[in-house]
Each structure stands twice: as C-alpha cells, then as structure tokens.
Scaffold this active site. Structure first.
Site: not given
Length: 288
Positions: A22, A160
């Site tokens: 995706s 992250y």
C-alpha cells in the site's frame, strides 16, 4: 540529465522495492514500472498483494511480486539472490517497508522500543547489506524512504523517530563510502501521506488515552493535531513516489529529498536550528 531505466545494451534496469502492499511503496512500484524499470515489488505477506495487482492491471504494467520480510535476514537474502538468479543484475533498491508507532517512555516497555528499531532501522540495514555488492557491480542506487520524523523528533514518537534518525545517520555516513565505489545513496523524506500507514499503527485512541495516566491530556492534544494533519493536508502516495523516482532517475540525485514543499519547510526548521529551541518550541505546541 537523468538515468535511463535501460542499460547501454538496451536491457531493462532492475529495481527492488520493499513494502509495496500500500501507500508510497505501491505507488513507487507502479511509477517505476511505468518509467520502464523491471520492477520487483516485495512485501512481507504476499497474501496482501491484491491492491498492488489491481493497481498494476489498471496502469497496464507488469510487476514481479515476491515475498521479503525485512527483519528476517534469510528472507532478504533469498529475495535478493532470487533477483540475481533470474535477471543477472540489480540496479536499484528502494527500502520503503516500515511500521508506525505511538508511545512514550513511561508507557511502553524497552522491548516495544526494540521492536520498532528492528523493523524501521535493522530492516533497512538487512536489505542494504544484501543489496550493496550487487549495486556496486552495476553502479546502482540505494534509496531509503525515511520520514520528516528522521529529522525532527516528535512527541509520542520517541521510538519511531529514533529509528528514523538512526536510518538517516547511517545512510548519511554510508553515502560517501558507497559513492567511492559507484553507488548513489539517497533518503526520501515524506511528511503526512494519505496512506494506510496511520491505520496500520493499530491505535485504539480511547483505550490508549485511558491508560496514559499523567500523559493523557498531552496525548489527546497530539492525536487530535496529528489526525487533523493527515485528514486535511496529507500528500498523495503518488505525489510522494515522485521523489522516489527523482532518486532513481536523476543523474546526480541529492542525498536528502523531501517529497513536498511542506516537508522541505518543516525539515528546514531543524536544519537551521543551531540550539534546538526552534524545534522544541514548535513541537511543544502539539501537546499543549
């Protein structure tokens, strides 16, 4: 001038792209195939390739879809070795696979942080290490999709952003070394992109807020601000993929390529911020 997607002998150049189920990875795979690259589109679970196959059919392009799990060195080696066995060359790699994460130090375990690093940093290292000898043979390109979060640390994204910072530092350090043996290294820095990325974090907002204790108010401010930025100002995956194609096609690509004017302005705050006050002042407004 640009680098043509064919060799001097007229043979297609080969690019391997990770994380193509995706978003940016899917859009980059379609764009590369449309530009004439022989495109190896990889994903961890080939059972999730329906959207990729549909996009290829609609675009009228052929993709070679293969399994590759970036955190499994054996899977990475098998995928790269398979490309060499079938096509005899590897001219570029686009490392797009990654996973989002929302959390903060007191609310998560060290193992949670390690998992984020494993996917977003060591996954990049695994793929780069396997590919580099073959890219050296072809004078190829090593492209990594990072994030504006690899330049500016963001609230509730410590793990992250740490992983993305690590990727940027690793690739920035590798770039002159790889360049000495003919391999161009670039990082592509998207901002908010309208993809499944946010959904893939699997964030149950109310449950997370209920467990956030003293951080609940700050987390709610952060989530409201972030969801709003994705809904109101997110770039399309195809728009972000244009920066990937720049890294693949430019004769002398920049090391750092932002995917939009917003991303250039945002990262510019950090790159011009000598004492850190501008960045901390800006991100502090996201939680208050």
């Amino acid at each position: 001038m640009s680098t043509l997607p064919v060799t001097s002998a007229g043979e297609p150049r080969t690019v391997l792209i990770t994380g193509t189920s995706s978003g940016i990875g899917l859009a980059a795979a379609i764009a590369a195939a449309q530009a004439g690259w022989r495109t190896i589109a990889t994903l961890r679970d080939t059972g999730r390739a329906d959207a990729l196959r549909k996009a290829a059919a609609e675009a009228g392009v052929a993709l070679d879809i293969r399994q590759l799990d970036v955190v499994d060195p054996d899977s990475v080696a098998a995928a790269v070795d398979g490309v060499i066995a079938d096509y005899g060359r590897l001219d570029a790699v686009v490392k797009n696979a990654g996973a989002g994460h929302v959390g903060t130090l007191e609310l998560e375990s060290v193992d949670d942080v390690r998992e984020v690093m494993e996917v977003n940093f060591f996954g990049v290292v695994n793929v780069s290490k396997a590919a580099l000898p073959h890219l050296r043979a072809t004078g190829g390109r090593l492209v990594t999709v990072t994030s504006v979060g690899g330049v500016i640390g963001q609230p509730f994204n410590e793990a992250y952003c740490a992983a993305k910072f690590a990727v940027e530092g690793y690739m920035e350090s590798l770039a002159p070394v790889a360049g000495a043996v003919g391999v161009r290294v670039s990082v592509v820095e998207p901002g908010a992109v309208a993809t499944e990325f946010v959904n893939n974090i699997g964030l149950d907002v109310e449950a997370r807020l209920a467990a956030a204790g003293p951080y609940a108010d700050a987390m709610r401010h952060y989530i409201d601000r972030t969801v709003g930025s994705f809904l109101d100002g997110a770039q399309t995956p195809a728009g972000a993929a244009e920066a990937v194609m720049e890294a693949l096609g430019a004769e002398t690509p920049a090391f750092r390529i932002q995917t939009s004017p917003w991303a250039r302005e945002f990262t510019g705050v950090k790159l011009a911020d000598r004492d850190g006050s501008a960045v901390v002042g800006m991100t502090g407004t996201w939680v208050a």
